[in-house]
Design a protein around this motif. Structure first.
Motif, short mmCIF file in Angstrom:
data_model
loop_
_atom_site.label_atom_id
_atom_site.label_comp_id
_atom_site.label_asym_id
_atom_site.label_seq_id
_atom_site.Cartn_x
_atom_site.Cartn_y
_atom_site.Cartn_z
N ILE A 165 0.84 -1.20 0.00
CA ILE A 165 0.00 0.00 0.00
C ILE A 165 0.88 1.26 0.00
O ILE A 165 0.58 2.24 -0.68
N GLY A 166 1.98 1.21 0.74
CA GLY A 166 2.91 2.34 0.73
C GLY A 166 3.51 2.55 -0.65
O GLY A 166 3.66 3.70 -1.11
N MET A 167 3.85 1.46 -1.32
CA MET A 167 4.41 1.55 -2.67
C MET A 167 3.39 2.11 -3.65
O MET A 167 3.71 2.96 -4.50
N PHE A 168 2.14 1.68 -3.52
CA PHE A 168 1.08 2.20 -4.39
C PHE A 168 0.88 3.69 -4.13
O PHE A 168 0.69 4.47 -5.08
N GLY A 169 0.92 4.08 -2.87
CA GLY A 169 0.77 5.50 -2.54
C GLY A 169 1.88 6.33 -3.16
O GLY A 169 1.64 7.44 -3.65
N LEU A 170 3.08 5.79 -3.16
CA LEU A 170 4.22 6.49 -3.74
C LEU A 170 4.00 6.72 -5.25
O LEU A 170 4.12 7.84 -5.75
N ILE A 171 3.68 5.64 -5.96
CA ILE A 171 3.52 5.73 -7.42
C ILE A 171 2.30 6.57 -7.78
O ILE A 171 2.36 7.43 -8.67
N ASP A 172 1.17 6.33 -7.11
CA ASP A 172 -0.03 7.10 -7.40
C ASP A 172 0.19 8.59 -7.14
O ASP A 172 -0.32 9.45 -7.86
N GLY A 173 0.93 8.90 -6.06
CA GLY A 173 1.22 10.29 -5.75
C GLY A 173 2.06 10.96 -6.83
O GLY A 173 1.84 12.12 -7.17
N LEU A 174 3.01 10.22 -7.38
CA LEU A 174 3.82 10.75 -8.48
C LEU A 174 2.95 11.00 -9.71
O LEU A 174 3.06 12.04 -10.37
N PHE A 175 2.06 10.05 -10.02
CA PHE A 175 1.15 10.25 -11.16
C PHE A 175 0.31 11.51 -10.97
O PHE A 175 0.20 12.34 -11.88
N TYR A 176 -0.28 11.62 -9.80
CA TYR A 176 -1.19 12.74 -9.54
C TYR A 176 -0.46 14.08 -9.72
O TYR A 176 -0.96 14.99 -10.39
N ASN A 177 0.71 14.19 -9.13
CA ASN A 177 1.44 15.45 -9.18
C ASN A 177 2.03 15.73 -10.55
O ASN A 177 2.05 16.87 -11.02
N THR A 182 3.12 18.35 -16.34
CA THR A 182 4.02 17.32 -16.86
C THR A 182 5.43 17.83 -17.14
O THR A 182 6.32 17.03 -17.43
N LYS A 183 5.62 19.16 -17.08
CA LYS A 183 6.96 19.71 -17.31
C LYS A 183 7.72 19.99 -16.01
O LYS A 183 8.88 20.38 -16.05
N TYR A 184 7.05 19.82 -14.89
CA TYR A 184 7.66 20.18 -13.60
C TYR A 184 8.78 19.22 -13.21
O TYR A 184 9.78 19.64 -12.63
N PHE A 185 8.62 17.93 -13.50
CA PHE A 185 9.69 16.97 -13.24
C PHE A 185 9.56 15.80 -14.21
O PHE A 185 8.50 15.59 -14.80
N ASP A 186 10.65 15.08 -14.38
CA ASP A 186 10.64 13.91 -15.25
C ASP A 186 10.07 12.73 -14.48
O ASP A 186 10.64 12.31 -13.46
N LEU A 187 8.96 12.21 -14.94
CA LEU A 187 8.25 11.17 -14.20
C LEU A 187 9.08 9.90 -14.04
O LEU A 187 9.21 9.37 -12.94
N SER A 188 9.65 9.41 -15.13
CA SER A 188 10.36 8.13 -15.08
C SER A 188 11.60 8.20 -14.19
O SER A 188 11.86 7.30 -13.38
N GLU A 189 12.38 9.26 -14.34
CA GLU A 189 13.59 9.39 -13.53
C GLU A 189 13.27 9.56 -12.05
O GLU A 189 13.90 8.94 -11.18
N THR A 190 12.28 10.38 -11.76
CA THR A 190 11.89 10.58 -10.37
C THR A 190 11.34 9.29 -9.76
O THR A 190 11.67 8.94 -8.62
N ALA A 191 10.53 8.58 -10.53
CA ALA A 191 9.97 7.32 -10.03
C ALA A 191 11.07 6.29 -9.78
O ALA A 191 11.03 5.56 -8.78
N LYS A 192 12.04 6.22 -10.67
CA LYS A 192 13.13 5.26 -10.51
C LYS A 192 13.89 5.50 -9.21
O LYS A 192 14.10 4.57 -8.42
#
Length: 206
Positions: A165-177, A182-192
Motif C-alpha cells: 500500500i505504501g508503494m502504491f501510494g508512492l507511485i499514485d502520488g507521483l502520477f497525480y502530481n 508534466t513539465k515540472y519533473f521527469d516522471l520516469s527518472e523521479t519514479a526510478k
C-alpha cells in the motif's frame, strides 16, 4: 464486402474511443455527453449507441484498451524473473510509469481517473471497477513481498500489505502530481530514484 464492413465498424469504434478520451480529458466525464462524443468522432447518435450503451461502456473500453499490454508485461516478468520478486515489483512499477509518461492512451486514462472523473452516483460503477482492479493488483504484489520475505530479502518484521500500500501510494502520488504539470519533473527518472530508495529500505540491513 463483409470484411470491409467489419473493418469500418472497428475503425468507427476506435474513433469513438479516441474522441471520448480527448473530451473526457478536456471537460471531465460528467460534463461530456454521448452526443458530444459522437459529434467529435464525426458519427451519428445511432452509431455511438451501436457500439456503446453509455459513458460507463466508453470508460470500460478505454480501460480495456490499455489493460492487455499491462497483462502481457506481468506475464513476461513472471517468466523472466520467477525467483526475483523484488525485481518483479520494481519492473512492474517502472513499466507502468513509462507507459503513463509515453503512451498517450495510458496517460489520458490515468488523467481521467485521477483528475476528470467525479465519483458520484452515475459514475460510481467506474470507481468500483477501478477499485476492483487496484485491489487485485495489490493482492498480487503482496504475494511477491511475502515471497521476498521467505528469501530473506525483505525484513520478516514488515507487514507485506502495508509495504505494498505504501508503494502504491508512492507511485499514485507521483502520477497525480506529474499530471498537474508534466513539465515540472521527469516522471520516469523521479519514479526510478524514489522507488529504489523505498525498495532498498525493505531489504535486510537496509
Amino acid at each position: 464486402m463483409v470484411r470491409r464492413t467489419k473493418a469500418d465498424a472497428l475503425t468507427t469504434k476506435h474513433e469513438l474511443l479516441d474522441a471520448a478520451e480527448r473530451l473526457f480529458s478536456e471537460r471531465g466525464v460528467s460534463n461530456t455527453s454521448m452526443m458530444q462524443v459522437a459529434e467529435a468522432a464525426g458519427v451519428t447518435r445511432g452509431a455511438i449507441y451501436h457500439h456503446f450503451e453509455n459513458k460507463l461502456d466508453l470508460i470500460y473500453a478505454l480501460m480495456e484498451r490499455v489493460s492487455l499490454p499491462v497483462d502481457e508485461m506481468r506475464d513476461e516478468l513472471r517468466a523472466q524473473l520467477p525467483d526475483e520478486p523484488l525485481r518483479q515489483l520494481r519492473e512492474r512499477c517502472l513499466h507502468i510509469v513509462h507507459q503513463v509518461q509515453h503512451d498517450e492512451h495510458m496517460q489520458a486514462l490515468v488523467n481521467i481517473l485521477c483528475h476528470k472523473c467525479e465519483y458520484v452516483e452515475d459514475t460510481l460503477p467506474i470507481h468500483l471497477r477501478h477499485l476492483s482492479g487496484r485491489n487485485e493488483c495489490i493482492e498480487e504484489c503482496v504475494k511477491l513481498v511475502e515471497l521476498a520475505q521467505q528469501q530473506n530479502s525483505v525484513s520478516a518484521g514488515l507487514d507485506a500489505r502495508t509495504v505494498v500500500i505504501g508503494m502504491f501510494g508512492l507511485i499514485d502520488g507521483l502520477f497525480y502530481n506529474w499530471l498537474l504539470d508534466t513539465k515540472y519533473f521527469d516522471l520516469s527518472e523521479t519514479a526510478k530514484h524514489t522507488l529504489d530508495t523505498y525498495l532498498n529500505g525493505l531489504q535486510q540491513g537496509g
